[in-house]
Structure formats: structure tokens, C-alpha cells
Motif scaffolding. Structure first.
Motif, PDB file in Angstrom:
ATOM      1  N   PHE A 163     -80.880 -44.769  -9.826  1.00 50.03           N
ATOM      2  CA  PHE A 163     -80.631 -43.451 -10.485  1.00 50.03           C
ATOM      3  C   PHE A 163     -80.359 -43.766 -11.862  1.00 50.03           C
ATOM      4  O   PHE A 163     -79.777 -44.429 -12.622  1.00 50.03           O
ATOM      5  CB  PHE A 163     -79.291 -43.167  -9.955  1.00 50.03           C
ATOM      6  CG  PHE A 163     -79.275 -42.519  -8.529  1.00 50.03           C
ATOM      7  CD1 PHE A 163     -79.212 -41.082  -8.344  1.00 50.03           C
ATOM      8  CD2 PHE A 163     -79.457 -43.438  -7.442  1.00 50.03           C
ATOM      9  CE1 PHE A 163     -79.432 -40.713  -6.928  1.00 50.03           C
ATOM     10  CE2 PHE A 163     -79.502 -42.906  -6.312  1.00 50.03           C
ATOM     11  CZ  PHE A 163     -79.570 -41.672  -5.934  1.00 50.03           C
ATOM     12  N   LYS A 164     -81.186 -42.719 -12.646  1.00 51.98           N
ATOM     13  CA  LYS A 164     -81.350 -42.868 -14.078  1.00 51.98           C
ATOM     14  C   LYS A 164     -80.441 -41.684 -14.724  1.00 51.98           C
ATOM     15  O   LYS A 164     -79.721 -41.955 -15.688  1.00 51.98           O
ATOM     16  CB  LYS A 164     -82.809 -42.685 -14.443  1.00 51.98           C
ATOM     17  CG  LYS A 164     -83.029 -42.597 -16.028  1.00 51.98           C
ATOM     18  CD  LYS A 164     -84.424 -42.305 -16.458  1.00 51.98           C
ATOM     19  CE  LYS A 164     -84.730 -42.277 -17.932  1.00 51.98           C
ATOM     20  NZ  LYS A 164     -86.204 -42.070 -18.197  1.00 51.98           N
ATOM     21  N   GLU A 165     -80.343 -40.430 -14.070  1.00 52.18           N
ATOM     22  CA  GLU A 165     -79.605 -39.539 -14.716  1.00 52.18           C
ATOM     23  C   GLU A 165     -79.074 -38.539 -13.683  1.00 52.18           C
ATOM     24  O   GLU A 165     -80.214 -38.440 -12.666  1.00 52.18           O
ATOM     25  CB  GLU A 165     -80.670 -38.811 -15.820  1.00 52.18           C
ATOM     26  CG  GLU A 165     -79.630 -37.632 -16.566  1.00 52.18           C
ATOM     27  CD  GLU A 165     -80.443 -37.375 -18.024  1.00 52.18           C
ATOM     28  OE1 GLU A 165     -79.873 -36.650 -18.697  1.00 52.18           O
ATOM     29  OE2 GLU A 165     -81.238 -38.127 -18.269  1.00 52.18           O
ATOM     30  N   ILE A 166     -78.145 -37.649 -14.089  1.00 53.76           N
ATOM     31  CA  ILE A 166     -77.744 -36.404 -12.983  1.00 53.76           C
ATOM     32  C   ILE A 166     -77.813 -35.527 -14.162  1.00 53.76           C
ATOM     33  O   ILE A 166     -76.960 -35.464 -15.078  1.00 53.76           O
ATOM     34  CB  ILE A 166     -76.457 -36.775 -12.389  1.00 53.76           C
ATOM     35  CG1 ILE A 166     -76.370 -38.128 -11.917  1.00 53.76           C
ATOM     36  CG2 ILE A 166     -75.995 -35.628 -11.574  1.00 53.76           C
ATOM     37  CD1 ILE A 166     -77.127 -38.189 -10.609  1.00 53.76           C
ATOM     38  N   ALA A 167     -78.274 -34.240 -13.705  1.00 55.52           N
ATOM     39  CA  ALA A 167     -78.402 -33.205 -14.507  1.00 55.52           C
ATOM     40  C   ALA A 167     -78.227 -31.967 -13.704  1.00 55.52           C
ATOM     41  O   ALA A 167     -78.194 -31.702 -12.348  1.00 55.52           O
ATOM     42  CB  ALA A 167     -79.939 -32.930 -14.982  1.00 55.52           C
ATOM     43  N   SER A 168     -78.011 -30.959 -14.322  1.00 49.98           N
ATOM     44  CA  SER A 168     -77.723 -29.540 -13.815  1.00 49.98           C
ATOM     45  C   SER A 168     -78.856 -28.754 -13.406  1.00 49.98           C
ATOM     46  O   SER A 168     -80.010 -29.175 -14.111  1.00 49.98           O
ATOM     47  CB  SER A 168     -76.966 -28.469 -14.796  1.00 49.98           C
ATOM     48  OG  SER A 168     -75.470 -29.121 -15.223  1.00 49.98           O
ATOM     49  N   PRO A 169     -78.842 -28.151 -12.471  1.00 46.72           N
ATOM     50  CA  PRO A 169     -80.293 -27.307 -12.014  1.00 46.72           C
ATOM     51  C   PRO A 169     -80.981 -26.712 -13.360  1.00 46.72           C
ATOM     52  O   PRO A 169     -80.039 -26.055 -14.022  1.00 46.72           O
ATOM     53  CB  PRO A 169     -79.605 -26.466 -10.870  1.00 46.72           C
ATOM     54  CG  PRO A 169     -78.684 -27.237 -10.295  1.00 46.72           C
ATOM     55  CD  PRO A 169     -77.955 -27.748 -11.576  1.00 46.72           C
ATOM     56  N   SER A 170     -82.149 -26.639 -13.264  1.00 45.28           N
ATOM     57  CA  SER A 170     -82.839 -25.792 -14.426  1.00 45.28           C
ATOM     58  C   SER A 170     -84.173 -25.334 -13.823  1.00 45.28           C
ATOM     59  O   SER A 170     -84.641 -25.742 -12.769  1.00 45.28           O
ATOM     60  CB  SER A 170     -82.884 -26.646 -15.595  1.00 45.28           C
ATOM     61  OG  SER A 170     -83.823 -28.042 -15.311  1.00 45.28           O
ATOM     62  N   GLN A 171     -84.896 -24.502 -14.816  1.00 43.66           N
ATOM     63  CA  GLN A 171     -86.037 -24.091 -14.265  1.00 43.66           C
ATOM     64  C   GLN A 171     -86.894 -24.981 -13.997  1.00 43.66           C
ATOM     65  O   GLN A 171     -87.366 -26.036 -14.711  1.00 43.66           O
ATOM     66  CB  GLN A 171     -86.687 -23.086 -15.514  1.00 43.66           C
ATOM     67  CG  GLN A 171     -88.085 -22.337 -15.172  1.00 43.66           C
ATOM     68  CD  GLN A 171     -88.328 -21.619 -16.027  1.00 43.66           C
ATOM     69  OE1 GLN A 171     -87.682 -21.430 -17.199  1.00 43.66           O
ATOM     70  NE2 GLN A 171     -89.582 -20.750 -15.964  1.00 43.66           N
ATOM     71  N   ILE A 172     -87.980 -24.865 -12.798  1.00 47.52           N
ATOM     72  CA  ILE A 172     -88.989 -25.803 -12.323  1.00 47.52           C
ATOM     73  C   ILE A 172     -90.199 -25.019 -12.755  1.00 47.52           C
ATOM     74  O   ILE A 172     -90.610 -23.783 -12.439  1.00 47.52           O
ATOM     75  CB  ILE A 172     -88.952 -26.090 -10.910  1.00 47.52           C
ATOM     76  CG1 ILE A 172     -87.512 -26.870 -10.563  1.00 47.52           C
ATOM     77  CG2 ILE A 172     -90.132 -27.063 -10.653  1.00 47.52           C
ATOM     78  CD1 ILE A 172     -87.291 -27.286  -9.173  1.00 47.52           C
ATOM     79  N   HIS A 173     -91.138 -25.646 -13.386  1.00 46.68           N
ATOM     80  CA  HIS A 173     -92.586 -25.170 -13.848  1.00 46.68           C
ATOM     81  C   HIS A 173     -93.649 -25.708 -12.955  1.00 46.68           C
ATOM     82  O   HIS A 173     -93.773 -26.698 -12.670  1.00 46.68           O
ATOM     83  CB  HIS A 173     -92.740 -25.428 -15.350  1.00 46.68           C
ATOM     84  CG  HIS A 173     -91.828 -25.047 -16.344  1.00 46.68           C
ATOM     85  ND1 HIS A 173     -91.651 -24.024 -16.810  1.00 46.68           N
ATOM     86  CD2 HIS A 173     -90.820 -25.915 -16.763  1.00 46.68           C
ATOM     87  CE1 HIS A 173     -90.638 -23.909 -17.630  1.00 46.68           C
ATOM     88  NE2 HIS A 173     -90.076 -25.167 -17.723  1.00 46.68           N
TER      89      HIS A 173
END
Length: 232
Positions: free
Chosen positions: A104-114
């Protein structure tokens, strides 16, 4: 550089008149750095070629013999079984899953997927921006055959939020969404039990008990290999 007695640990010319000394050596302009000087090289050879200390070989022979004895011991499997695993537990729909914490490198909030033109499939969702880097975003639900459910899922944490997680192994980085992220959990390898045979468990190394239920410990090597094949 000026000649010094190399047999004396206190008379190392590079520490006295060389780059780590007062830099007064007359040969320093010629060699630029002490590591390029023949005196420094000779000192290194003398260090590497020095006689071994008394009992040095005996101590190492004894140590290696003890290690070989442990490896060949009938109890060696029991020692390996007691290995502690550090995993990250997360939820997809109703399924609680785990992967090795080190990937596991990072945890992020949901964001737009292109979306990617002409590259649509049920596993690859598209590209997502993580700290300015565009990474491939996939869905594990399809890969693991986890079906969507309409009923409310009982959460473990007081506040459950979906998250985007970034996992990485040499040469491969993937992002996928989770419905709930518990965090790091430690367990002994001997706690793992055989997984039941179904489509989700095809990627399982085993299952373990947790919070009154079970968690599937996924095979990260197989998962990464399958993702690479699916998104081609």
C-alpha cells in the motif's frame, strides 16, 4: 600524498592532510580526491588482505552449522508458521479482504476517473490523478466476482467512507476503490485457514477470523498478474 605509516590507525593521511583533514597535501590538486590516490588504494588493499582474527573461521562455521540445523529441523515448519503478517483490511460490498501492508503506497479520497478511449473493459475504469500523477484505476469487484448488494452493510468503524487506495509492486501501480477501510492488522501465519472454493476465493491465500467474521487474505502476486493481463 605524503607518506604515512599505514599500519597505524591514527595516521591516516586522508584524515590529516587530505579531504577530511586540512587539505594541505601537495598531491591533492593532482588527484582531486583522496580516493583516487595510490596511498588510499594501498590502505584499502591492506585492510582487505589483513589476516583473519583468531577463531574467526571457527565462529562463522559454528554459526552457519547452527542455522543449517534449524532449517533441517522437523520444527522448522512450526517456526515459519509463527511468522507475523502485517495486512491492510478493507471492504468491497459485503466482502472483507486483506492484502500485505507493504504494497500500500497511498490512501486518497474519491476523485474523478477519466475514461480511456477505445480501452473499455469491465476491469479497467480509466485514469485517476493522484498527487499530479495519472495512474490506472481498476475495479476489484469484477475481478473477484463480488456482486453489488442493495441492503445496508454493517460497518466496523463509526464512520465508513469509500476510499481510493494505491497499491504498488516493482513495475506495477494500481488504484482501486474500497467501500470501507479498516487499516493495519497483524496476525500469525498459522491463523490462516484454507479458503472455501468459490470465484472470489480463487485469489485467496487463506482466510482468518476477525470481528466475528472472516477476512480473505488475497494473493498479491496473482492479483497483480491478473490485473496486468486484464487491462491489456
Amino acid at each position: 600524498m605524503n607518506s604515512v605509516n599505514l599500519s597505524s590507525n591514527l595516521e591516516r593521511c586522508w584524515d590529516i592532510i587530505g579531504v577530511t583533514g586540512d587539505r594541505s597535501c601537495s598531491q591533492l590538486p593532482t588527484y582531486a580526491h583522496c580516493r583516487n590516490c595510490p596511498v588510499y588504494s594501498a590502505a584499502g588493499r591492506q585492510l582487505l588482505e589483513r589476516p583473519t582474527l583468531e577463531n574467526y573461521r571457527h565462529e562463522w562455521t559454528q554459526l552457519l552449522a547452527e542455522l543449517r540445523s534449524v532449517e533441517n529441523s522437523p520444527n522448522s515448519s512450526a517456526l515459519l508458521a509463527s511468522e507475523t503478517l502485517k495486512v491492510v483490511i478493507f471492504r468491497l460490498q459485503r466482502e472483507w479482504l486483506a492484502l500485505p501492508a507493504q504494497i500500500f503506497k497511498e490512501i486518497a479520497s474519491p476523485s474523478q476517473i477519466h475514461t480511456i478511449p477505445h480501452r473499455g473493459n469491465q476491469t479497467l475504469r480509466g485514469l485517476i490523478n493522484i498527487r499530479g500523477e495519472m495512474l490506472l484505476c481498476v475495479t476489484l469487484n469484477h475481478l473477484l466476482h463480488i456482486e453489488a448488494v442493495n441492503t445496508t452493510m454493517q460497518t466496523v468503524s463509526a464512520i465508513a467512507h469509500s476510499r481510493m487506495v494505491v497499491v504498488e509492486k516493482p513495475g506495477n501501480t494500481w488504484v482501486f476503490a474500497v467501500d470501507e477501510l479498516y487499516g493495519i492488522h497483524r496476525l500469525h501465519r498459522q491463523e490462516l485457514r484454507d479458503a472455501p472454493r468459490n470465484q472470489t476465493q480463487a485469489y485467496a491465500q487463506g482466510i482468518f477470523s476477525w470481528h466475528g467474521g472472516t477476512v480473505t487474505y488475497l494473493d498479491d502476486e496473482l492479483l497483480f498478474t491478473s490485473l496486468a493481463r486484464k487491462v491489456q
